[in-house]
Design a protein around this motif. Sequence first.
Motif, PDB file in Angstrom:
ATOM      1  N   MET A  85       0.842  -1.232   0.096  1.00  0.00           N
ATOM      2  CA  MET A  85      -0.053  -0.112   0.061  1.00  0.00           C
ATOM      3  C   MET A  85       0.763   1.069  -0.101  1.00  0.00           C
ATOM      4  SD  MET A  85      -2.958   0.937   2.667  1.00  0.00           S
ATOM      5  CE  MET A  85      -3.864  -0.384   2.238  1.00  0.00           C
ATOM      6  N   SER A  86       0.597   2.119  -1.022  1.00  0.00           N
ATOM      7  CA  SER A  86       1.192   3.420  -0.909  1.00  0.00           C
ATOM      8  C   SER A  86       1.088   4.416   0.037  1.00  0.00           C
ATOM      9  CB  SER A  86       0.953   4.191  -2.126  1.00  0.00           C
ATOM     10  OG  SER A  86      -0.372   4.466  -2.071  1.00  0.00           O
ATOM     11  N   ARG A  87       2.144   5.007   0.497  1.00  0.00           N
ATOM     12  CA  ARG A  87       1.974   6.056   1.732  1.00  0.00           C
ATOM     13  C   ARG A  87       1.357   7.288   1.515  1.00  0.00           C
ATOM     14  NH1 ARG A  87       7.250   5.270   5.907  1.00  0.00           N
ATOM     15  NH2 ARG A  87       6.868   3.190   6.259  1.00  0.00           N
ATOM     16  N   LEU A  88       1.014   8.031   2.289  1.00  0.00           N
ATOM     17  CA  LEU A  88       0.364   9.401   2.165  1.00  0.00           C
ATOM     18  C   LEU A  88       1.419  10.310   1.683  1.00  0.00           C
ATOM     19  CD1 LEU A  88      -2.536  10.180   2.637  1.00  0.00           C
ATOM     20  CD2 LEU A  88      -1.819  11.039   4.911  1.00  0.00           C
ATOM     21  N   THR A  89       1.107  11.244   0.683  1.00  0.00           N
ATOM     22  CA  THR A  89       1.834  12.274   0.424  1.00  0.00           C
ATOM     23  C   THR A  89       1.071  13.546   0.577  1.00  0.00           C
ATOM     24  OG1 THR A  89       1.177  12.415  -2.126  1.00  0.00           O
ATOM     25  CG2 THR A  89       2.767  10.626  -1.383  1.00  0.00           C
TER      26      THR A  89
END
Length: 308
Positions: A1-5
């Motif tokens: 899962m991608s991290r928040l940016t």
Amino acid sequence: MSRLTAEANGVFVISVTPFHENGAIDFDSLDRVTDFYLEKGATGITVLGMMGEAPKLTQAEAREIVARVIKRAGGKPVVAGVSAPGLAAISELSSAVMDMGAAGVMIAPPSSLRTDDQIAGYYAQACQAAGDGVPVVLQDFPLSTGVQISNATLGRIIEDNDQIVMLKHEDWPGLAKISALRKAESEGRRRISILCGNGALFLPEEMGRGADGAMTGFGYPEMMAEVVALAGNGEMDRAQDLFDAYLPLVRYEQQPGLGLAVRKHVLARRGAIASAALRKPGAGLQPAAIAEVERLIERQTKKLKELK
């Protein structure tokens, strides 16, 4: 899962925590409401928020809820609230949820903070406690925390802590704060995402000031998704018309001490959760309040038909 940016946008719905009537967590309903939020247009989900009854959960329950929602969300970003009076608890829960695949953590300031230096110092320590490189959402909610973060102090925190990628904007009145943040960014300060709370009560105005979306809850999350999408396309009149159809129920949900009971009643009515039960201390709606909510929903349905 991608991290928040810092480019995050859309609607991250603050999830309720479903309970059985006996106070036990209803994990089947947690799966169901996660599906419901995503089907209604949520970009992501935030768990363990204030309206998720996080203070009523044990640490073990909190971790189990995060794991369950991350698994059910199927790759959609999940943010976990890790606010706590002490940094050790923040560190422990942050490490656990990030290992599970959370996109980031949300931290509100403890009510003991008084001065600008204390607030700035706290967020430096909190980011460190969250873990190196962990994306942090700063929850600015003075009506609940009692901590007033000025524009200057907020700017100082953003400049000093690259881990802070998002502001959960819940100052009230706070529209001028959004404008000040975007102005500072136009003059060279790094950009962060701004998602707004307060039950979406000011969502059209917040979008007009430059917010990227919403991070809050409402019994009809599709309203927030549609308003954010319309505003993002520059269709502000249509966004406002749609918002106005839901506004009476949004307003009713804003009652202190009653709002979560209203939201859970609506979600149960819509089949998203099995029971509207709150974990004690907390009580459901009285018959008169239920009748008022039902009347508002009936009127809302008529207004939506008229818009079409």
